[in-house]
Design a protein around this motif. Structure first.
Motif, PDB file in Angstrom:
ATOM      1  N   ARG A 143     -12.405   0.708   0.795  1.00 55.79           N
ATOM      2  CA  ARG A 143     -11.095   0.417   1.379  1.00 55.79           C
ATOM      3  C   ARG A 143      -9.984   0.631   0.353  1.00 55.79           C
ATOM      4  O   ARG A 143      -8.911   1.151   0.665  1.00 55.79           O
ATOM      5  N   LEU A 144     -10.236   0.263  -0.880  1.00 50.43           N
ATOM      6  CA  LEU A 144      -9.251   0.484  -1.930  1.00 50.43           C
ATOM      7  C   LEU A 144      -9.033   1.970  -2.181  1.00 50.43           C
ATOM      8  O   LEU A 144      -7.905   2.426  -2.375  1.00 50.43           O
ATOM      9  N   GLU A 145     -10.116   2.726  -2.160  1.00 47.92           N
ATOM     10  CA  GLU A 145      -9.993   4.163  -2.417  1.00 47.92           C
ATOM     11  C   GLU A 145      -9.174   4.826  -1.315  1.00 47.92           C
ATOM     12  O   GLU A 145      -8.349   5.711  -1.569  1.00 47.92           O
ATOM     13  N   ALA A 146      -9.369   4.379  -0.067  1.00 55.68           N
ATOM     14  CA  ALA A 146      -8.594   4.932   1.044  1.00 55.68           C
ATOM     15  C   ALA A 146      -7.125   4.540   0.920  1.00 55.68           C
ATOM     16  O   ALA A 146      -6.229   5.293   1.325  1.00 55.68           O
ATOM     17  N   TRP A 158      -0.792   4.544  -1.080  1.00 53.72           N
ATOM     18  CA  TRP A 158       0.062   3.898  -2.083  1.00 53.72           C
ATOM     19  C   TRP A 158       0.917   4.913  -2.849  1.00 53.72           C
ATOM     20  O   TRP A 158       2.073   4.673  -3.162  1.00 53.72           O
ATOM     21  N   PHE A 159       0.346   6.078  -3.123  1.00 54.00           N
ATOM     22  CA  PHE A 159       1.065   7.096  -3.872  1.00 54.00           C
ATOM     23  C   PHE A 159       1.766   8.128  -2.984  1.00 54.00           C
ATOM     24  O   PHE A 159       2.200   9.172  -3.462  1.00 54.00           O
ATOM     25  N   ASN A 160       1.828   7.856  -1.691  1.00 56.58           N
ATOM     26  CA  ASN A 160       2.632   8.674  -0.787  1.00 56.58           C
ATOM     27  C   ASN A 160       4.063   8.139  -0.846  1.00 56.58           C
ATOM     28  O   ASN A 160       4.389   7.116  -0.257  1.00 56.58           O
ATOM     29  N   ARG A 193       0.243  -0.376   6.438  1.00 51.57           N
ATOM     30  CA  ARG A 193      -0.742   0.626   6.859  1.00 51.57           C
ATOM     31  C   ARG A 193      -2.140   0.321   6.328  1.00 51.57           C
ATOM     32  O   ARG A 193      -3.130   0.579   7.012  1.00 51.57           O
ATOM     33  N   THR A 194      -2.223  -0.194   5.130  1.00 50.89           N
ATOM     34  CA  THR A 194      -3.533  -0.459   4.523  1.00 50.89           C
ATOM     35  C   THR A 194      -4.077  -1.835   4.869  1.00 50.89           C
ATOM     36  O   THR A 194      -5.288  -2.070   4.765  1.00 50.89           O
ATOM     37  N   ARG A 240      -1.351  -4.239  -8.269  1.00 48.42           N
ATOM     38  CA  ARG A 240      -2.252  -4.739  -9.307  1.00 48.42           C
ATOM     39  C   ARG A 240      -3.435  -3.795  -9.513  1.00 48.42           C
ATOM     40  O   ARG A 240      -3.889  -3.590 -10.641  1.00 48.42           O
ATOM     41  N   HIS A 241      -3.903  -3.200  -8.438  1.00 51.27           N
ATOM     42  CA  HIS A 241      -5.055  -2.299  -8.544  1.00 51.27           C
ATOM     43  C   HIS A 241      -4.669  -0.911  -9.053  1.00 51.27           C
ATOM     44  O   HIS A 241      -5.392  -0.302  -9.848  1.00 51.27           O
TER      45      HIS A 241
END
Length: 207
Positions: free
Chosen positions: A155-158, A163-165, A176-177, A186-187
């Motif tokens: 889920r974090l990878e998705a 996040w970087f969009n 969205r996430t 933080r991640h």
């Protein structure tokens, strides 16, 4: 004999004020000089009695004795403790006397079983309260979860790409996430681009 009990504890009057109240009720300096005194200014360690000198009175009490305190709260912080103390000194034929009110308390022998039942009920209520707290901690309860679920690696990878969009704001990424904005930051760290605030609004054609 009149036995005097004093206790220094947060929330109680000072020892001087307790002695003054007892003196006003007729206790003598000689009687107060022999007072049982507990200094309960810290939380007792496991297995340590909270008010040991109070408990020593039980073994010293004799038929006809009067146990004097300046006010009811001096006896104990919990109702069941105070009731247990009263029951014990009553077994020895002593009476509890309150200087501030003039009240006298004792437990008649015929009421002994009722007092014992009340103490058992109080203990059972406390045990059940602790059990309920532990159950809520293990299982969680509506509106008060026991703890936040761990976010899976997949889920974090998705969420990384979202996040970087930089066409999306931080709150939009979180929406969205389904992961909080602070958690994402933080991640993954800061979003390394100035396309926020006024710059982001300009990109979207906002004034």
């Amino acid at each position: 004999m009149r036995l005097v009990y004093l206790c220094e504890r947060k929330g109680l009057p000072s020892l001087a004020d307790q002695r003054a109240a007892l003196a006003a009720a007729g206790l003598t300096e000689a009687e107060m000089a022999e007072a049982y005194l507990d200094r309960a200014m810290r939380k007792p360690r496991p297995g340590e009695a909270a008010q040991p000198e109070r408990d020593h009175i039980i073994g010293s009490a004799r038929p006809g004795d009067e146990v004097w305190v300046s006010r009811p709260a001096v006896i104990a912080t919990m109702e069941d403790e105070a009731l247990r103390f009263l029951a014990k000194i009553s077994e020895h034929g002593a009476v509890l006397c309150i200087a501030s009110t003039g009240d006298r308390y004792s437990v008649p022998p015929e009421a002994k079983d009722g007092v014992a039942a009340g103490l058992r009920l109080a203990a059972d209520i406390k045990a059940d309260e602790r059990k309920a707290v532990m159950e809520r901690a293990r299982q969680g309860s509506p509106g008060r979860p026991a703890g936040k679920a761990r976010i899976s690696a997949d889920r974090l990878e998705a969420a990384r790409a979202i996040w970087f969009n930089h066409d999306l704001s931080g709150p939009e990424c979180a929406a969205r996430t389904g992961i909080g904005q602070r958690t994402l930051a933080r991640h993954f760290g800061k979003r390394g681009t100035p396309a926020f605030g006024a710059a982001l609004n300009k990109r979207r054609g906002k004034t």
